[in-house]
Design an enzyme around this catalytic site. Structure first.
Site, PDB file in Angstrom:
ATOM      1  N   LYS A 185      -6.686  11.550  10.515  1.00 14.12           N
ATOM      2  CA  LYS A 185      -5.367  10.834  10.405  1.00 14.12           C
ATOM      3  C   LYS A 185      -5.803   9.474  10.317  1.00 14.12           C
ATOM      4  CE  LYS A 185      -2.930   8.186  12.329  1.00 14.12           C
ATOM      5  NZ  LYS A 185      -2.500   7.406  11.417  1.00 14.12           N
ATOM      6  N   ALA A 187      -5.333   5.236   8.925  1.00  9.75           N
ATOM      7  CA  ALA A 187      -4.212   4.508   9.096  1.00  9.75           C
ATOM      8  C   ALA A 187      -3.191   4.466   8.093  1.00  9.75           C
ATOM      9  CB  ALA A 187      -4.876   2.939   9.298  1.00  9.75           C
ATOM     10  N   GLY A 239      -9.815   2.346  17.005  1.00 13.56           N
ATOM     11  CA  GLY A 239      -8.691   1.524  16.816  1.00 13.56           C
ATOM     12  C   GLY A 239      -8.729   0.731  18.182  1.00 13.56           C
ATOM     13  N   GLU A 261     -13.963   4.176  19.998  1.00 12.14           N
ATOM     14  CA  GLU A 261     -14.624   2.932  19.412  1.00 12.14           C
ATOM     15  C   GLU A 261     -13.389   2.073  19.260  1.00 12.14           C
ATOM     16  OE1 GLU A 261     -17.597   2.288  18.965  1.00 12.14           O
ATOM     17  OE2 GLU A 261     -18.259   4.236  18.671  1.00 12.14           O
ATOM     18  N   CYS A 295     -13.811  -5.442  14.435  1.00 11.33           N
ATOM     19  CA  CYS A 295     -13.964  -5.323  15.926  1.00 11.33           C
ATOM     20  C   CYS A 295     -15.318  -5.975  16.603  1.00 11.33           C
ATOM     21  CB  CYS A 295     -14.351  -3.959  16.261  1.00 11.33           C
ATOM     22  SG  CYS A 295     -15.487  -2.977  15.291  1.00 11.33           S
ATOM     23  N   GLU A 392      -7.985 -10.422  20.726  1.00 14.47           N
ATOM     24  CA  GLU A 392      -8.851 -10.389  19.336  1.00 14.47           C
ATOM     25  C   GLU A 392      -8.005 -11.081  18.456  1.00 14.47           C
ATOM     26  OE1 GLU A 392      -9.071  -5.858  18.916  1.00 14.47           O
ATOM     27  OE2 GLU A 392     -10.999  -6.305  18.094  1.00 14.47           O
TER      28      GLU A 392
HETATM   29  P1  NAP Z   1      -4.524   1.038  16.076  1.00 16.09           P
HETATM   30  O1  NAP Z   1      -3.234   0.280  15.900  1.00 16.09           O
HETATM   31  O2  NAP Z   1      -5.127   1.297  17.316  1.00 16.09           O
HETATM   32  O3  NAP Z   1      -4.591   2.083  14.947  1.00 16.09           O
HETATM   33  C1  NAP Z   1      -5.585   2.877  14.884  1.00 16.09           C
HETATM   34  C2  NAP Z   1      -5.357   4.171  14.443  1.00 16.09           C
HETATM   35  O4  NAP Z   1      -4.614   4.704  15.541  1.00 16.09           O
HETATM   36  C3  NAP Z   1      -4.367   4.159  13.158  1.00 16.09           C
HETATM   37  O5  NAP Z   1      -4.635   5.364  12.187  1.00 16.09           O
HETATM   38  C4  NAP Z   1      -2.952   4.353  13.909  1.00 16.09           C
HETATM   39  O6  NAP Z   1      -2.038   4.724  12.993  1.00 16.09           O
HETATM   40  C5  NAP Z   1      -3.259   5.412  14.922  1.00 16.09           C
HETATM   41  N1  NAP Z   1      -2.531   5.226  15.962  1.00 16.09           N
HETATM   42  C6  NAP Z   1      -1.669   4.221  16.203  1.00 16.09           C
HETATM   43  N2  NAP Z   1      -0.850   4.632  17.416  1.00 16.09           N
HETATM   44  C7  NAP Z   1      -0.902   5.933  17.690  1.00 16.09           C
HETATM   45  C8  NAP Z   1      -0.669   7.002  18.549  1.00 16.09           C
HETATM   46  N3  NAP Z   1       0.320   6.784  19.626  1.00 16.09           N
HETATM   47  N4  NAP Z   1      -1.176   8.154  18.580  1.00 16.09           N
HETATM   48  C9  NAP Z   1      -2.007   8.299  17.707  1.00 16.09           C
HETATM   49  N5  NAP Z   1      -2.512   7.623  16.716  1.00 16.09           N
HETATM   50  C10 NAP Z   1      -2.051   6.385  16.723  1.00 16.09           C
HETATM   51  O7  NAP Z   1      -5.531  -0.133  15.509  1.00 16.09           O
HETATM   52  P2  NAP Z   1      -5.657  -0.832  14.099  1.00 16.09           P
HETATM   53  O8  NAP Z   1      -4.698  -2.059  14.148  1.00 16.09           O
HETATM   54  O9  NAP Z   1      -5.470   0.010  12.922  1.00 16.09           O
HETATM   55  O10 NAP Z   1      -7.306  -1.077  14.050  1.00 16.09           O
HETATM   56  C11 NAP Z   1      -7.698  -2.597  14.354  1.00 16.09           C
HETATM   57  C12 NAP Z   1      -8.273  -2.277  15.964  1.00 16.09           C
HETATM   58  O11 NAP Z   1      -9.447  -1.369  15.762  1.00 16.09           O
HETATM   59  C13 NAP Z   1      -8.953  -3.643  16.451  1.00 16.09           C
HETATM   60  O12 NAP Z   1      -8.458  -3.259  18.021  1.00 16.09           O
HETATM   61  C14 NAP Z   1     -10.557  -3.174  16.299  1.00 16.09           C
HETATM   62  O13 NAP Z   1     -11.243  -3.943  17.284  1.00 16.09           O
HETATM   63  C15 NAP Z   1     -10.458  -1.744  16.487  1.00 16.09           C
HETATM   64  N6  NAP Z   1     -11.823  -1.407  15.899  1.00 16.09           N
HETATM   65  C16 NAP Z   1     -12.886  -0.732  16.471  1.00 16.09           C
HETATM   66  C17 NAP Z   1     -13.924  -0.622  15.976  1.00 16.09           C
HETATM   67  C18 NAP Z   1     -14.929   0.093  16.723  1.00 16.09           C
HETATM   68  O14 NAP Z   1     -16.087   0.503  16.087  1.00 16.09           O
HETATM   69  N7  NAP Z   1     -15.288  -0.403  18.054  1.00 16.09           N
HETATM   70  C19 NAP Z   1     -13.886  -0.467  14.486  1.00 16.09           C
HETATM   71  C20 NAP Z   1     -12.846  -0.958  13.728  1.00 16.09           C
HETATM   72  C21 NAP Z   1     -12.013  -1.402  14.366  1.00 16.09           C
HETATM   73  P3  NAP Z   1      -1.022   3.992  12.305  1.00 16.09           P
HETATM   74  O15 NAP Z   1      -1.823   3.362  11.169  1.00 16.09           O
HETATM   75  O16 NAP Z   1      -0.057   4.738  11.834  1.00 16.09           O
HETATM   76  O17 NAP Z   1      -0.370   2.895  13.154  1.00 16.09           O
END
Ligand code: NAP
Length: 488
Positions: A185, A187, A239, A261, A295, A392
């Site tokens: 799935k 983003a 995420g 992650e 991240c 962040e």
């Molecule tokens: P996010 O809002 O958590 O979204 C990540 C993914 O989860 C997206 O595909 C999102 O879909 C989905 N999602 C959201 N709500 C969900 C739910 N209730 N059930 C299932 N899936 C759901 O994060 P983001 O804003 O896209 O990404 C930024 C974050 O990712 C930051 O915190 C960053 O630090 C972290 N990140 C971590 C790493 C690592 O390796 N540690 C790498 C890159 C990014 P939608 O797009 O439809 O909302």
């Protein structure tokens, strides 16, 4: 779009459907949603919007393909990944343009991400044929232990928008290498790169049903039934920590293997004995890769008091010289943020730090006009109580805070719920290793501002997550260890 025929062509060529059971399909209710260019705010195209019914179909496809795929020769799975590696390189120009259009990062960075994404396929192709086991005599003699590895089973892979392709290949590479089928799935904001990757994998010979891709505007409605189905055996999520906690709770029901992650709050420490040129270059890399939307981005920069003025001045000069603009334009080094909400958050964090006493060395105010641009910004004298010390930033803002002693800075860096990565700049080897050991994070960059490497185990501790992606550890996350006790 700008009217550039290449931009229109790459968007026109990418599949817009759901990938289920090896076929591109419309959503079950015919629904679609728009994908936007963050540099203009304009819609690029519409893609199919998966429904829970589509989730069920993808689940059936992944389940049906699992047994046969698990039985394929490791070399055959490696060859699929190597074909996909080659295709990604053949198409790097078009794929980079597509990524820049939907995500905003400059073209050079998009190309860098596609090369990095492809490297996960090559790395895991090499791992697929090295899945090992063991045979040993029981300590008391008599019986023997036969130890083998088997694929975990169908996996749910959820990816973020900031690295639209590499976060996918980091999961799909080891899943395919290990013999797991999957549902991805992507983003909502950046589904096009993942859809293009789906086509690459099809052309690379990945069997029908092994890779399924579901863009959707209803993530929770699709993924919760999958996680609780009893069919999915593994979740890999990249995420935010908040969403990660929800998904971990849902994964508990069927006791799933999880790789999480999550968010970061990287500390970047510059000791007075560091090479200041190297430290500035390291800070530029750690801060500005992906316009700060990473991240791993340096979120808190601690500089020893005797060098903070010199460091701040040099960093501000380098930051102010970076050209900002549409990522597709020549020479641009800083693209837009992903959306207006992200830009408002960055501005509110900057305003909060300034209200708390921080001084702006460069940037600090969002420009007018279309697109979600924010200027490279350096703040100094940022109090540790500022919101940006614990949240962040996810934007091109470098906050500097001074420190006096090693103990003080180690305590300050560790004073966060996150523990993904930290960076240390010093020319004293013993100090470097001592501080690297004392920092509570899964990764440390010692005199380097980028740690990501497909051959290294990437991941965090504390609220930054569980498990590792890349390296040897990456494939283990998709394998179960089975032990057969043998009477002799
Ligand atoms: P996010 O809002 O958590 O979204 C990540 C993914 O989860 C997206 O595909 C999102 O879909 C989905 N999602 C959201 N709500 C969900 C739910 N209730 N059930 C299932 N899936 C759901 O994060 P983001 O804003 O896209 O990404 C930024 C974050 O990712 C930051 O915190 C960053 O630090 C972290 N990140 C971590 C790493 C690592 O390796 N540690 C790498 C890159 C990014 P939608 O797009 O439809 O909302």
């Amino acid at each position: 779009m700008s009217g550039n025929p290449n931009e229109a062509r790459v968007v026109a060529e990418v599949p817009k459907g759901l990938l289920v059971a090896g076929q591109w399909a419309d959503a079950s209710d015919g629904g679609t949603f728009d994908v936007f260019d963050p540099s203009t705010g304009e819609a690029l195209c519409a893609v199919a919007d998966a429904t829970p019914e589509d989730g069920r179909r993808a689940l059936e496809a992944a389940a049906a393909a699992q047994k046969e795929f698990a039985a394929t020769a490791p070399r055959a799975r490696a060859d699929m990944l190597m074909s996909a590696f080659d295709l990604l390189h053949e198409r790097i120009e078009d794929l980079a343009l597509l990524m820049t259009l939907e995500m905003g990062k400059p073209l050079a960075e998009s190309k860098g991400e596609i090369a990095y994404a492809a490297e996960f396929f090559r790395h895991f192709a090499e791992e697929a044929v090295r899945i090992d086991g063991g045979y040993q005599t029981a300590p008391a003699g008599g019986s023997r232990f036969l130890i083998t590895k088997q694929p975990v089973g169908p996996a749910l892979l959820i990816t973020p928008w900031n690295f639209p392709m590499a976060m996918g290949t980091r999961k799909l590479g080891p899943a395919i290498a290990a013999g797991c089928t999957s549902i991805t799935k992507p983003a909502q904001q950046t589904p096009l790169s993942m859809l293009a990757l789906g086509e690459v994998l099809r052309e690379a010979g990945v069997p029908d049903g092994v890779v399924n891709i579901l863009p959707t505007t209803r993530p929770g409605e699709i993924t919760e039934p999958l996680l609780t189905s009893g069919v999915i055996r593994k979740l890999s999520f990249t995420g935010s920590t908040g969403v990660g906690r929800t998904l971990l709770a849902q994964s508990a029901e069927q006791v799933l293997r999880t790789s999480m992650e999550l968010g970061g709050n990287a500390g970047f420490v510059v000791f007075e004995d560091a090479d200041i040129d190297e430290a500035v270059a390291g800070a530029m890399a750690a801060k500005m890769r992906n316009t700060g939307e990473a991240c791993t981005a340096a979120n808190r920069i601690f500089v020893q008091r005797s060098v903070i003025d010199e460091f701040g001045e040099r960093l501000a000069k380098a930051m102010s010289e970076l050209p900002v603009g549409r990522g597709v334009e020549d020479g641009v080094r800083v693209g837009p943020l992903i959306d207006e909400k992200a830009r408002e958050k960055v501005q509110s964090l900057v305003d909060d730090a300034v209200a708390g006493g921080a001084r702006v060395l460069t940037g600090g105010t969002a420009p007018d006009g279309p697109g979600y641009f924010y200027p490279p910004t350096v703040l100094t004298g940022v109090p540790v109580t500022a919101r940006m010390a614990s949240e962040e930033i996810f934007g091109p803002v470098a906050p500097l805070t001074s420190f006096d002693t090693e103990d003080e800075v180690v305590a300050a860096v560790n004073d966060t719920e996150f523990g993904l990565v930290n960076y240390v700049f010093t020319n004293d080897l013993r100090r470097g290793l001592r501080v690297a050991e004392a920092l509570e994070s899964g990764m440390v960059g010692l005199n380097q501002g980028v740690v990501s490497n497909p051959a290294a185990p990437f991941g965090g501790v504390k609220a930054s997550g569980l498990g590792r992606e890349g390296g040897r550890a990456g494939i283990e996350e998709y394998l179960e260890t089975k032990y057969v006790g043998i009477a002799m």
